[in-house]
Design a protein around this motif. Sequence first.
Motif, short mmCIF file in Angstrom:
data_model
loop_
_atom_site.label_atom_id
_atom_site.label_comp_id
_atom_site.label_asym_id
_atom_site.label_seq_id
_atom_site.Cartn_x
_atom_site.Cartn_y
_atom_site.Cartn_z
N ILE A 151 -33.53 30.81 14.18
CA ILE A 151 -34.40 31.75 14.88
C ILE A 151 -35.59 30.97 15.42
O ILE A 151 -35.96 29.93 14.88
CB ILE A 151 -34.84 32.90 13.94
CG1 ILE A 151 -35.29 34.12 14.72
CG2 ILE A 151 -35.91 32.45 12.96
CD1 ILE A 151 -35.36 35.39 13.88
N SER A 152 -36.18 31.46 16.49
CA SER A 152 -37.33 30.76 17.08
C SER A 152 -38.62 31.50 16.75
O SER A 152 -38.64 32.72 16.52
CB SER A 152 -37.17 30.66 18.60
OG SER A 152 -37.32 31.92 19.21
N ARG A 153 -39.71 30.73 16.76
CA ARG A 153 -41.02 31.33 16.51
C ARG A 153 -41.36 32.32 17.62
O ARG A 153 -41.97 33.38 17.36
CB ARG A 153 -42.07 30.23 16.43
CG ARG A 153 -43.45 30.74 16.07
CD ARG A 153 -44.40 29.61 15.72
NE ARG A 153 -44.19 29.16 14.34
CZ ARG A 153 -44.80 28.10 13.82
NH1 ARG A 153 -45.61 27.36 14.57
NH2 ARG A 153 -44.60 27.78 12.56
N ALA A 154 -40.94 32.04 18.87
CA ALA A 154 -41.21 32.97 19.96
C ALA A 154 -40.53 34.32 19.72
O ALA A 154 -41.08 35.38 20.05
CB ALA A 154 -40.74 32.37 21.29
N ILE A 182 -37.43 27.32 14.86
CA ILE A 182 -37.74 26.39 15.95
C ILE A 182 -38.94 26.89 16.74
O ILE A 182 -39.03 28.07 17.07
CB ILE A 182 -36.52 26.23 16.88
CG1 ILE A 182 -35.34 25.61 16.10
CG2 ILE A 182 -36.86 25.40 18.11
CD1 ILE A 182 -34.03 25.61 16.87
N ASP A 183 -39.85 25.98 17.04
CA ASP A 183 -40.99 26.30 17.89
C ASP A 183 -40.92 25.44 19.16
O ASP A 183 -40.31 24.38 19.16
CB ASP A 183 -42.30 26.02 17.15
CG ASP A 183 -43.50 26.67 17.83
OD1 ASP A 183 -43.29 27.56 18.68
OD2 ASP A 183 -44.63 26.28 17.51
N GLY A 184 -41.55 25.94 20.23
CA GLY A 184 -41.59 25.18 21.47
C GLY A 184 -40.77 25.79 22.59
O GLY A 184 -40.85 25.33 23.73
N TRP A 185 -39.98 26.82 22.30
CA TRP A 185 -39.28 27.54 23.37
C TRP A 185 -40.21 28.63 23.87
O TRP A 185 -40.67 29.47 23.09
CB TRP A 185 -37.99 28.15 22.84
CG TRP A 185 -36.89 27.15 22.59
CD1 TRP A 185 -36.74 25.93 23.19
CD2 TRP A 185 -35.80 27.28 21.68
NE1 TRP A 185 -35.62 25.30 22.72
CE2 TRP A 185 -35.02 26.10 21.80
CE3 TRP A 185 -35.38 28.27 20.79
CZ2 TRP A 185 -33.86 25.89 21.05
CZ3 TRP A 185 -34.24 28.08 20.04
CH2 TRP A 185 -33.47 26.90 20.17
N ASP A 186 -40.46 28.66 25.16
CA ASP A 186 -41.38 29.64 25.72
C ASP A 186 -40.82 31.06 25.66
O ASP A 186 -41.56 32.02 25.41
CB ASP A 186 -41.71 29.29 27.18
CG ASP A 186 -42.52 28.02 27.30
OD1 ASP A 186 -43.22 27.68 26.33
OD2 ASP A 186 -42.44 27.36 28.36
N ASP A 187 -39.52 31.20 25.90
CA ASP A 187 -38.91 32.53 25.98
C ASP A 187 -38.37 32.98 24.63
O ASP A 187 -37.61 32.24 23.99
CB ASP A 187 -37.78 32.53 27.00
CG ASP A 187 -38.25 32.25 28.41
OD1 ASP A 187 -39.41 32.61 28.72
OD2 ASP A 187 -37.48 31.66 29.19
N PRO A 188 -38.71 34.19 24.20
CA PRO A 188 -38.10 34.72 22.99
C PRO A 188 -36.58 34.79 23.13
O PRO A 188 -36.05 34.97 24.23
CB PRO A 188 -38.70 36.13 22.87
CG PRO A 188 -39.97 36.06 23.65
CD PRO A 188 -39.69 35.12 24.79
N ILE A 245 -27.86 45.62 15.62
CA ILE A 245 -29.13 45.11 16.09
C ILE A 245 -29.12 43.59 15.93
O ILE A 245 -28.94 43.07 14.82
CB ILE A 245 -30.29 45.73 15.30
CG1 ILE A 245 -30.35 47.24 15.57
CG2 ILE A 245 -31.62 45.08 15.66
CD1 ILE A 245 -31.27 48.00 14.65
N ALA A 246 -29.31 42.86 17.04
CA ALA A 246 -29.21 41.41 17.04
C ALA A 246 -30.60 40.79 17.00
O ALA A 246 -31.49 41.16 17.75
CB ALA A 246 -28.46 40.93 18.27
N PHE A 247 -30.75 39.78 16.12
CA PHE A 247 -32.04 39.12 15.99
C PHE A 247 -31.80 37.76 15.37
O PHE A 247 -31.51 37.64 14.18
CB PHE A 247 -32.99 39.96 15.12
CG PHE A 247 -34.43 39.57 15.23
CD1 PHE A 247 -35.17 39.88 16.36
CD2 PHE A 247 -35.06 38.91 14.20
CE1 PHE A 247 -36.52 39.54 16.45
CE2 PHE A 247 -36.40 38.57 14.27
CZ PHE A 247 -37.14 38.88 15.41
N GLY A 248 -31.92 36.69 16.18
CA GLY A 248 -31.55 35.36 15.73
C GLY A 248 -30.09 35.08 16.07
O GLY A 248 -29.38 35.92 16.62
#
Length: 275
Positions: A151-154, A182-188, A245-248
């Motif tokens: 999963i991303s921080r965004a 993961i951090d550094g991806w601008d888009d969620p 419900i999708a998340f990650g």
Amino acid sequence: MSRVVALSYYPVKGCAGAPVAEAQVTPAGLAHDRSFMVVSEQGVFRTQRRDPRLALVRPAVEADGRRLTLRASGTEPLTVHVDTTGARRAVDLFGAPFQGIDQGDPAAAWLSDVLGARSRLVRVPPEHHRVTDGRTPGTSGYADSCALHVISRATLELLDLELAARGNPPVPADRFRANIVIDGWDDPHTEDRAHRLDIGATHLGYAKLAIRCAVTMVDQETGTRAGPEPLRTLAGYRRAAEGGIAFGAKFAVLTPGKIAVGDEVTVTAWGRSEL
């Protein structure tokens, strides 16, 4: 530049995670991840969906895998000398039959006392063979499905904004029990489209969206249900085309290796989101 900002493995399925600075990635995910499972006396797996007190159990495995220590507030810790050669017993994971090696009566008694339900602890046998589904097949221990949950921080930050817009406080990230953040991806939700990831010498392949369940409504500190969030808010903008419900996202391991917090993440293949 995108980087790994958190790593966690979950030695005992359904119990608390162990954050680490670095980890060995095996074909089945982070070393020792979901290599143990709590089952009923009939061999049916226990999950926070029905037994939220599993969140109170904080396990840790020694690097060589020979000893497992179980801790819970208000209870004396228990160290288990891991049995990898004992008799196999049948266990049930989401209705699918697998085998487990029972880890003995002291572990069973300790878990039964903490959970308030008669329980046994089993370990994945060395010969465990499980092929996981999704766009990239792989293997895993006793995880719900695939080897790694990313999963991303965004993605987490967008949920906090959506919750705030509805007058709700943020939800702790540990509700989602990810292996890699993961951090550094601008888009969620970039993890939905990042179909090949390189992290150090490790290569991962996208398998499928992570479909969320009632575990996300369990307070991981108190072991109690605290819903209806975040599922109520997520239902407003993250319903998957095939339901749920999708998340990650879930990933399979293409090339094992070692990864660490701070490692650069490179996307080598992009795809379309399945949402």
